[in-house]
Design an enzyme around this catalytic site. Sequence first.
Site, PDB file in Angstrom:
ATOM      1  N   CYS A   1      -7.153  -6.076  -2.092  1.00  0.00           N
ATOM      2  CA  CYS A   1      -8.215  -5.908  -1.103  1.00  0.00           C
ATOM      3  C   CYS A   1      -8.717  -4.474  -1.036  1.00  0.00           C
ATOM      4  O   CYS A   1      -9.573  -4.145  -0.224  1.00  0.00           O
ATOM      5  CB  CYS A   1      -7.750  -6.360   0.285  1.00  0.00           C
ATOM      6  SG  CYS A   1      -6.318  -5.466   0.919  1.00  0.00           S
TER       7      CYS A   1
ATOM      8  N   ASP B   1      -4.861   3.197  -0.297  1.00  0.00           N
ATOM      9  CA  ASP B   1      -3.677   3.933   0.160  1.00  0.00           C
ATOM     10  C   ASP B   1      -2.624   4.021  -0.937  1.00  0.00           C
ATOM     11  O   ASP B   1      -1.971   5.052  -1.095  1.00  0.00           O
ATOM     12  CB  ASP B   1      -3.081   3.269   1.404  1.00  0.00           C
ATOM     13  CG  ASP B   1      -3.722   3.780   2.687  1.00  0.00           C
ATOM     14  OD1 ASP B   1      -4.097   4.960   2.723  1.00  0.00           O
ATOM     15  OD2 ASP B   1      -3.856   3.006   3.643  1.00  0.00           O
TER      16      ASP B   1
ATOM     17  N   GLU C   1       0.812  -1.220   0.000  1.00  0.00           N
ATOM     18  CA  GLU C   1       0.000   0.000   0.000  1.00  0.00           C
ATOM     19  C   GLU C   1       0.845   1.271   0.000  1.00  0.00           C
ATOM     20  O   GLU C   1       0.306   2.371   0.019  1.00  0.00           O
ATOM     21  CB  GLU C   1      -0.972  -0.002   1.189  1.00  0.00           C
ATOM     22  CG  GLU C   1      -0.347  -0.330   2.519  1.00  0.00           C
ATOM     23  CD  GLU C   1      -1.382  -0.562   3.622  1.00  0.00           C
ATOM     24  OE1 GLU C   1      -2.513  -0.058   3.494  1.00  0.00           O
ATOM     25  OE2 GLU C   1      -1.048  -1.242   4.596  1.00  0.00           O
TER      26      GLU C   1
END
Length: 840
Positions: free
Chosen positions: A770, A723, A699
């Site tokens: 995800c 992110d 991320e």
Amino acid sequence: MHNNNKDLTLGAPLSGPVLTLARVPDLVFSSGAMGDGIAIDPLNNTLHAPCAGVVVHAARTGHAVTLRADNGAELLLHLGLDTVQLQGEGFSMLVQEGARVSSGQALLRFDLDQVARNSKSLISLMILTNGEHFQTLPITLKSVKVGEPLLHIVPRATNGAQAQASDTSTDEVEGQTRVNHRGGLHARPAALIRQTAQGFSSKAQLHFNGKSASCDSLVSLMGLGVGEQDEVRVSCQGKDCKAALLALLDALATPLAEDAHAAAPVVKAVAPQRPAESGVIQGVCAAPGLVCGPLFHLTAMTLPEDSGGHPPQEQLQALDQALEKVRSDIHGTLDHARQRKDNQEEAIFAAHLALLEDPALLDAARQSIGQGRAATHAWSDAIGEQCEILLQLGNALLAERANDLRDLQQRVLRALLGEAWHYQLPAGAIVAAHELTPSDLLQLSEQGAVGLCMAAGGATSHVAILARGKGLPCLVALGSELLDVPQGQQVVLNADQGRLELTPDSARIEQVRQSHLLRQQRREQQQQQAHLPARTLDGQEIEVAANVASSQEAQGAHANGADGVGLLRTEFLFVDRHTAPDEQEQRQAYQAVLDAMGDKSVIIRTIDVGGDKQLDYLPLPVEANPVLGLRGIRLAQARPELLDQQLRALLQVSPLQRCRILLPMVSELDELLHIRERIDCLCAELGIGQRPELGVMIEVPAAALLAEQLAEYADFLSIGTNDLSQYTLAMDRDHAGLAARVDALHPALLRLIAQTCAGAAKHGRWVGVCGALASDPLATPVLVGLGVSELSVSPPQVGEIKERVRQLDAAECQRLSHDLLNLSSASAVRHACHQHWPLS
């Protein structure tokens, strides 16, 4: 220095400028992980004792001393940052362990130039290491000379209310500062000032433009109308008035990282000037969608005339009971929002809770009750007066906060009148009102409203934010003409185009209904196939898992056909409490998620708090850039006991092979290796023969660029596109003006995803996604083509994404996806995706 066996005033151990811990360029100290305290950038070459006491530790390398003061407070005096690495070079210890020292006595000398050249920084710390028994109150944040009063230490009060009540000191100080909060003192900054003031026993007031407000009152603070960069004066009276003043001046001058609806420039929505169209009212889209139905006017509660003469005690008791009921209801709403990780809804109702406890409102209502008024009218009038104050300031943001006050006015009135106050909506109604409140919206959503429209309101209001989250089409700023539309009239709400169609013919209504019906049928078909595997046309299986935050959500994911849990956010266990959950509570919670998923695997992310996600029992500094600060694995390194406890709990679930552990915010290989080693040690300690799979979240761009090295030691990689997008594009994804541009289909993001998959493949590791991009069906073929083999989505979308996978040819996806890396923008990628893989 002064010591009355309870409190203690510490003298400056060095001469030089004073800094708060938050400004120390070292995460361990700035996070408060070592304890509270103060820092000095030294100008002299000798460290002195800040008080009398005993040397309980003298560092072998001569750079640090720990004293125990006579009142039991233990103080770490640490010269410079990372100076332990100098191995004593440049330091000369002047005292020995066990020695009794007097206040001001020289403890160690150091070569100023040598240490400055060879260390990270000369900034030196005075840290209270047993903060469970004491608390620190800074006396000054200016330059000091050795021995000058610097820090006050007092025993921790067991009852804050008693401490405040006992403060009868007449000491008074005042100071001025410029307010640096974006938009001035609106709800969130005002709440910060209120929270800061409540940390001290002194009474504090804010003065601006000839008006004054108690710092205990959120409404009074907002009512001053303080704007960004305005000069304000703060006055404090009480025994800790100096410390309170410094803290308040700092809180006023330090910008707060805020969410989009509070931080963005807010303009009251005004309907765009378009040519008038017969039978159509133009408004502003607050939440997209297209629906039709009968228009239902929602009118606010009206009260009968009050004749007065009511027994005050009886009315006060009724008001207190009503306030307690509403407070309990709001706590329930907050808990539900936290479980769903809905930060925006949580922030809105947290502000409502603060308003409900506001002394300016409560005092006004109680004073009116004391004069014989009914509780209903006293409360209604108190809110009305404050609304008028906010509306007259001419500030759009504060005007929207007045709507929050009206919401509380209605909720408390309903509780006082003993009515459940359920609106009797006709089936499939489109609700019209002058302006809706957040609690109105939640209730209307539960009762089956299909759309909302308001004569007033703003596109950035709390109601607009909640409507988007609920998927309810919503128009605002339609004007007073809306209120003249007859009750029950069939209308079409086309929020996408900002239109309320007042006279749709039967063909138009049928068209809208058919569109809605087709969407519903499609969802039902997807659900019927949701429990089957998702295989591409050429036989490649893609696992479609779910993102959840509790065992209840895991049950829903399993019912929706999820192939597993691709991300369990464990923060739900740690928030909204005063102590961390113990090992047994954590183990039971994680076991419940595993049990809810049958025989499916569960990926559990270790605690990801810090920065903008604060815990009451884990004091962290307010950070100007919280997403760049102490969060994820960085926090776990600063507070290893938290992570150790969580890992112990995870290692005791059964069967352990269905549990995979995921580490957030990793940016270098050493972080992964450290946690691997720690897990191996805990496994040996617990007698566990095999370590569970350990994965790394990708991320931050550094992790994507190091994917090959990480994959050598990780069992899998999981890409958090939310992110990763904002870090790669340098755009805050919660910034209202930039949110539309923070698009994870940007070619730069796709290149990082491709590099992650290529690096993982070299070591035979699988890659999942995800983040929100996994839930976007337009992105599914791109992710499959780049090498992603697991998509973790919101539970209701499992069936939709599985259906999308089944329509794809993986080899074709691979060939076409790599061409997208050479396009110039996210919009170009989206256009190409529509061309290659149209959404049916």
